[in-house]
Design an enzyme around this catalytic site. Structure first.
Site, PDB file in Angstrom:
ATOM      1  N   LYS A  93       0.789  -1.360  -0.024  1.00 40.10           N
ATOM      2  CA  LYS A  93       0.021  -0.149   0.005  1.00 40.10           C
ATOM      3  C   LYS A  93       0.859   1.209  -0.005  1.00 40.10           C
ATOM      4  CE  LYS A  93      -2.455  -0.488   3.581  1.00 40.10           C
ATOM      5  NZ  LYS A  93      -2.141  -1.556   4.295  1.00 40.10           N
ATOM      6  N   ARG A 116     -10.812   1.072   8.747  1.00 38.05           N
ATOM      7  CA  ARG A 116     -10.444  -0.402   9.223  1.00 38.05           C
ATOM      8  C   ARG A 116     -11.878  -1.235   9.632  1.00 38.05           C
ATOM      9  NH1 ARG A 116      -5.044  -1.007   9.708  1.00 38.05           N
ATOM     10  NH2 ARG A 116      -3.990   1.196  10.505  1.00 38.05           N
ATOM     11  N   ARG A 135      12.255  -8.465   5.730  1.00 35.71           N
ATOM     12  CA  ARG A 135      12.449  -7.175   5.606  1.00 35.71           C
ATOM     13  C   ARG A 135      13.477  -7.148   6.906  1.00 35.71           C
ATOM     14  NH1 ARG A 135       7.498  -3.515   5.569  1.00 35.71           N
ATOM     15  NH2 ARG A 135       7.062  -4.481   7.590  1.00 35.71           N
ATOM     16  N   ARG A 140      12.609  -6.659  12.879  1.00 33.99           N
ATOM     17  CA  ARG A 140      11.692  -6.193  13.987  1.00 33.99           C
ATOM     18  C   ARG A 140      10.733  -7.446  14.353  1.00 33.99           C
ATOM     19  NH1 ARG A 140       8.934  -0.806  11.213  1.00 33.99           N
ATOM     20  NH2 ARG A 140       8.084  -2.483  10.097  1.00 33.99           N
ATOM     21  N   ARG A 152      -0.564 -11.227  12.599  1.00 37.01           N
ATOM     22  CA  ARG A 152      -1.154  -9.816  12.025  1.00 37.01           C
ATOM     23  C   ARG A 152      -2.040 -10.097  10.734  1.00 37.01           C
ATOM     24  NH1 ARG A 152       4.314  -7.058  10.401  1.00 37.01           N
ATOM     25  NH2 ARG A 152       3.113  -5.551   9.530  1.00 37.01           N
TER      26      ARG A 152
END
Ligand SMILES: [Zn+2]
Length: 224
Positions: free
Chosen positions: A24, A99, A138, A171, A182
């Site tokens: 996004k 959301r 990542r 992370r 998630r």
């Protein structure tokens, strides 16, 4: 769209939906460069209001200091101020809001109040395996916040930030257990929202694996 456009879809109002890792942010910055659309993220608006110590910002800070969620109606009032200030000729992409269906209903009512038309809701769909590959690869720099990816954007020297030489970290949020969670939360929360916009005839579902310019072309096609 009946306005005369000079090189961009001026005045276009979009909502961008997509799981974490669907791209996004990348898409939004591409549309900003290509079409001049503003990228409106609720997180940015919230931080700006708090920094400016505006009335709304102070109200929001009260909740944040208690560790509570900032209520929808307050977020909506902040967005209303922001979007109204842009004027109707400025196009924008909403990212991170709504959301939930309750937020979508509040947003609809707000858009009616400020006489902005919602042109489309774009749902970027990427298979779970690809989202997991993108997110688990990542690596971020804890010093300068530069972002890398072990496959698609590796640093020159493995594990070291190109910009400042610091050791890169993964992370907690990008570790496999957290990602699975998630993605699950995202699906449960977002499916009703997808149904909501589908019923309004505003939803465009786009394959998020075809590359950023092709996604943008599909958004444009969906709007014409
Ligand atoms: Zn760095």
């Amino acid at each position: 769209m009946t306005e005369t456009h000079t090189g961009g879809e001026i005045g276009m109002h979009l909502i961008l939906l997509g799981a974490p890792g669907a791209g996004k942010g990348t898409q939004a910055s591409y549309l900003k460069d290509e079409w001049g659309l503003m990228h409106i993220s609720t997180g940015d608006i919230l931080r700006a209001e708090v920094r400016q110590a505006s009335e709304l910002g102070k109200e929001a800070q009260g909740y944040m200091e208690k560790g509570a969620l900032v209520p929808d109606d307050l977020i909506i009032r902040m967005m209303e101020e922001r979007l109204k200030s842009l004027g109707e000729a400025v196009g924008y992409i909403l990212d991170g809001f709504p959301r939930t269906v309750a937020q979508a209903e509040a947003l609809d009512a707000m858009l009616v109040r400020i006489q902005h038309k919602l042109d489309a809701v774009v749902n970027l769909v990427v298979p779970d395996a690809e989202l997991i590959r993108r997110l688990t690869g990542r690596r971020v720099c804890p010093n300068c916040n530069a972002v890398f990816h072990v496959d698609s954007m590796p640093p020159k020297q493995a594990g070291i930030c190109d910009a400042c030489g610091q050791a890169l970290i993964q992370r907690k949020d990008d570790q496999i257990e957290a990602i699975t969670n998630r993605l699950e939360v995202y699906k449960v929360q977002t499916q009703p929202l997808i149904d909501y916009y589908q019923q309004q005839g505003k939803l465009t579902t786009i394959d998020g694996t075809i590359g950023v310019p092709k996604v943008a072309a599909k958004i444009r096609a969906a709007l014409s």
